[in-house]
Motif scaffolding. Structure first.
Motif, PDB file in Angstrom:
ATOM      1  N   VAL A 170       0.803  -1.140  -0.004  1.00 25.73           N
ATOM      2  CA  VAL A 170      -0.230   0.009   0.039  1.00 25.73           C
ATOM      3  C   VAL A 170       0.960   1.339  -0.014  1.00 25.73           C
ATOM      4  O   VAL A 170       1.834   1.432   0.898  1.00 25.73           O
ATOM      5  N   ASN A 171       0.678   2.023  -0.989  1.00 26.35           N
ATOM      6  CA  ASN A 171       1.293   3.436  -1.031  1.00 26.35           C
ATOM      7  C   ASN A 171       0.262   4.527  -1.093  1.00 26.35           C
ATOM      8  O   ASN A 171      -0.031   4.954  -1.824  1.00 26.35           O
ATOM      9  N   TYR A 172      -0.190   4.630   0.418  1.00 28.73           N
ATOM     10  CA  TYR A 172      -1.157   5.738   0.415  1.00 28.73           C
ATOM     11  C   TYR A 172      -0.638   7.140   0.209  1.00 28.73           C
ATOM     12  O   TYR A 172       0.237   7.402   0.462  1.00 28.73           O
ATOM     13  N   SER A 173      -1.290   7.712  -0.544  1.00 28.21           N
ATOM     14  CA  SER A 173      -0.958   9.221  -0.941  1.00 28.21           C
ATOM     15  C   SER A 173      -2.006  10.023  -0.308  1.00 28.21           C
ATOM     16  O   SER A 173      -3.281   9.980  -0.780  1.00 28.21           O
ATOM     17  N   GLY A 282       6.792   8.468   7.846  1.00 32.52           N
ATOM     18  CA  GLY A 282       6.147   7.741   6.846  1.00 32.52           C
ATOM     19  C   GLY A 282       6.440   6.178   6.967  1.00 32.52           C
ATOM     20  O   GLY A 282       5.407   5.590   6.431  1.00 32.52           O
ATOM     21  N   VAL A 283       7.309   5.856   7.772  1.00 31.80           N
ATOM     22  CA  VAL A 283       7.485   4.399   7.919  1.00 31.80           C
ATOM     23  C   VAL A 283       6.442   3.985   8.901  1.00 31.80           C
ATOM     24  O   VAL A 283       6.044   2.550   8.858  1.00 31.80           O
ATOM     25  N   THR A 284       6.120   4.894   9.974  1.00 32.30           N
ATOM     26  CA  THR A 284       5.587   4.502  11.132  1.00 32.30           C
ATOM     27  C   THR A 284       3.970   4.589  11.057  1.00 32.30           C
ATOM     28  O   THR A 284       3.054   3.801  10.992  1.00 32.30           O
ATOM     29  N   VAL A 285       3.502   5.829  11.372  1.00 33.42           N
ATOM     30  CA  VAL A 285       2.315   6.175  11.394  1.00 33.42           C
ATOM     31  C   VAL A 285       1.451   6.441  10.109  1.00 33.42           C
ATOM     32  O   VAL A 285       0.312   5.968  10.077  1.00 33.42           O
ATOM     33  N   GLN A 286       2.013   7.199   9.169  1.00 31.66           N
ATOM     34  CA  GLN A 286       1.508   7.380   7.886  1.00 31.66           C
ATOM     35  C   GLN A 286       0.404   6.262   7.324  1.00 31.66           C
ATOM     36  O   GLN A 286      -0.671   6.129   6.997  1.00 31.66           O
ATOM     37  N   PRO A 287       0.996   4.972   7.337  1.00 27.03           N
ATOM     38  CA  PRO A 287       0.428   3.896   6.657  1.00 27.03           C
ATOM     39  C   PRO A 287      -0.846   3.145   7.402  1.00 27.03           C
ATOM     40  O   PRO A 287      -1.638   2.990   6.975  1.00 27.03           O
ATOM     41  N   ILE A 288      -0.934   3.777   8.621  1.00 28.69           N
ATOM     42  CA  ILE A 288      -2.194   3.219   9.391  1.00 28.69           C
ATOM     43  C   ILE A 288      -3.308   4.561   9.531  1.00 28.69           C
ATOM     44  O   ILE A 288      -4.458   4.331   9.955  1.00 28.69           O
ATOM     45  N   ILE A 289      -2.774   5.698   8.915  1.00 22.46           N
ATOM     46  CA  ILE A 289      -4.052   6.645   9.138  1.00 22.46           C
ATOM     47  C   ILE A 289      -5.371   6.061   8.307  1.00 22.46           C
ATOM     48  O   ILE A 289      -6.334   6.355   8.633  1.00 22.46           O
TER      49      ILE A 289
END
Ligand SMILES: Nc1ncnc2c1ncn2[C@@H]1O[C@H](COP(=O)(O)OP(=O)(O)OP(=O)(O)O)[C@@H](O)[C@H]1O
Length: 431
Positions: A170-173, A282-289
């Motif tokens: 997943v590469n959320y933008s 970017g590695v920790t929190v961003q993917p879970i938003i």
């Protein structure tokens, strides 16, 4: 299978190939274990334990405890294999490539991702669709650390797993335009999810997600600070790659010769001293938003020794997360769902906790001083073996020196925090 082949083949493979072994859950587990290890060229590790009837649930633990893996390289490969299994293989930052040709294993030239293995078993990557229920159940009991009775199969199969928060593909933008559908809906359809930057959810992927870990452990190395440089302290952590690091532990032999012991650790991600707070985010929190918008709870916390950089790392995260949350909330797809956002912030680090932890450090140092006094009293006795005492004293004294240095640093930080919280400068009111 001919006799000759059976002898020359590793035992683990023989267990898998034996037709009589496919029927029971336990033997199925051995076969899965064997295939799993084989995928990393570690099949030879399965044979001594599997053939003695060791409970296959315990096998990964036993292997890690040194019953199987002997060399550092084997242990490393096993760790990566276990991590990949945890993440269904897709989050591995790099393939766990064997450096040598293992007997009966996969050659270097083929690699783990050769077409032969990609379709079946990658490095720790299990194709769940190619397995029968017995194999799958034993695998689940291995991966989840508890035994599944076949009579409970229905219950187990119906037990819902939450999707992983850390699907690596997943590469959320958050910057892209969201062409939102206008219909009001509680749960976004696959189409709306795709439009909002989510990966399309297909059933196959769902099945894979179900077996994905829900916890991601990320290590960040803090740079050596000015004081440490001035004290000529060694940098004891080397980041090997983006998923492992080595701790160099200075040690003393009994004859006081100094030496360094190396310890290698693997994590889901390792960030070196050059990364920025944005990269950490970017590695920790961003993917879970985005996952939060799918009604899933998410938590991020820091753990580490005092002065290791927890506050420095954590402080910017809530702000960055809020920005992204707000951005997503304003996308039409979510605006129509009338989400509400509450924010609260507090630091669980009060005056009392500070004082208590400082007191503990002082007590530890005092304990070392008491040990030293005891040794001094003993060495003072007539006929005592002075050599032994000198050695022991050196140990105690070096521990005390280290403790005092850390105590000093702690005291400085303690004062700094008290000032920060305006405790020192606070005027006392009339009693
Ligand atoms: N990655 C980093 N880059 C630069 N400086 C850092 C980094 N991490 C920490 N520091 C600095 O190291 C010092 C200690 O960091 P910090 O206060 O975050 O540690 P801590 O783990 O929260 O400590 P404590 O448990 O005592 O609260 C601070 O001066 C901080 O600015």
């Amino acid at each position: 299978m001919g006799g000759h082949t059976q002898q020359s083949k590793p035992a683990a493979t023989a267990v898998y190939d034996h037709p009589g072994n496919a029927g029971t859950t336990g033997d199925g587990g051995d076969a899965v274990m064997a295939r799993w290890l084989q995928s990393a060229g570690l099949q030879h590790l399965a044979s001594p334990l599997a053939s003695t009837g060791v409970n296959q649930r315990l096998l990964p633990n036993l292997l890690m405890q040194g019953y199987g893996a002997q060399s550092m390289e084997e242990k490393q490969r096993l760790l990566k294999l276990m991590r990949n299994l945890n993440f269904n293989g897709e989050s591995a930052s790099e393939p766990c490539t064997p450096t040598t040709q293992s007997p009966g294993g996969i050659g270097v030239s083929e690699g783990y991702y050769s077409p032969v293995f990609r379709g079946d078993f990658g490095a720790g990557l299990l194709d769940l669709h190619s397995m029968d229920d017995t194999e799958l159940l034993s695998l689940l009991s291995l991966a989840r650390g508890f035994e599944l009775e076949t009579s409970n199969m229905e219950h187990v199969n119906s037990e819902p797993f939450e999707p992983s928060h850390f699907m690596p593909a997943v590469n959320y933008s958050f910057d892209g335009d969201f062409d939102a559908p206008t219909s009001q809906q509680q749960k976004p359809s696959p189409d709306t999810e795709a439009a909002a930057g989510f990966p399309p959810v297909d059933k196959k992927n769902n099945a894979r997600e179900n077996n994905v870990a829900k916890i991601k452990v990320v290590v960040r190395k803090r740079p050596v600070n000015k004081k440490e440089i001035a004290r000529k302290e060694d940098d004891i952590v080397t980041v090997s790659d983006n998923a492992s690091l080595i701790v160099h532990e200075p040690k003393l032999k009994v004859d006081l010769t100094a030496y360094v012991e190396k310890h290698e650790f693997c994590f889901d991600a390792v960030l070196d001293e050059h990364v920025t707070n944005d990269e950490v985010y970017g590695v920790t929190v961003q993917p879970i938003i985005p996952i939060i918008f799918q009604r899933t709870k998410a938590t991020c916390f820091a753990y580490g020794q005092t002065g290791s950089g927890k506050t420095y790392t954590m402080q910017p995260l809530p702000l960055r997360a809020s920005e992204d949350l707000m951005r997503l909330l304003h996308q039409p797809v979510y605006r129509s769902q009338k989400f509400k956002l509450w924010l609260s912030f507090f630091e669980i680090y009060g005056e009392e906790a500070l004082i208590a932890s400082h007191r503990k450090e002082i007590e530890d140092t005092m304990e070392i001083v008491r040990e030293e006094m005891k040794l001094l009293a003993e060495v003072d006795q007539p006929g005592s073996l002075i050599d032994n005492y000198v050695t022991q004293l050196s140990f105690v004294l070096s521990r005390k020196a280290a403790s005092l240095v850390s105590l000093q640093a702690r005291l400085a930080r303690f004062q700094h925090r008290l000032k920060e919280q305006e405790i020192l400068s606070r005027k006392r009111g009339p009693r």
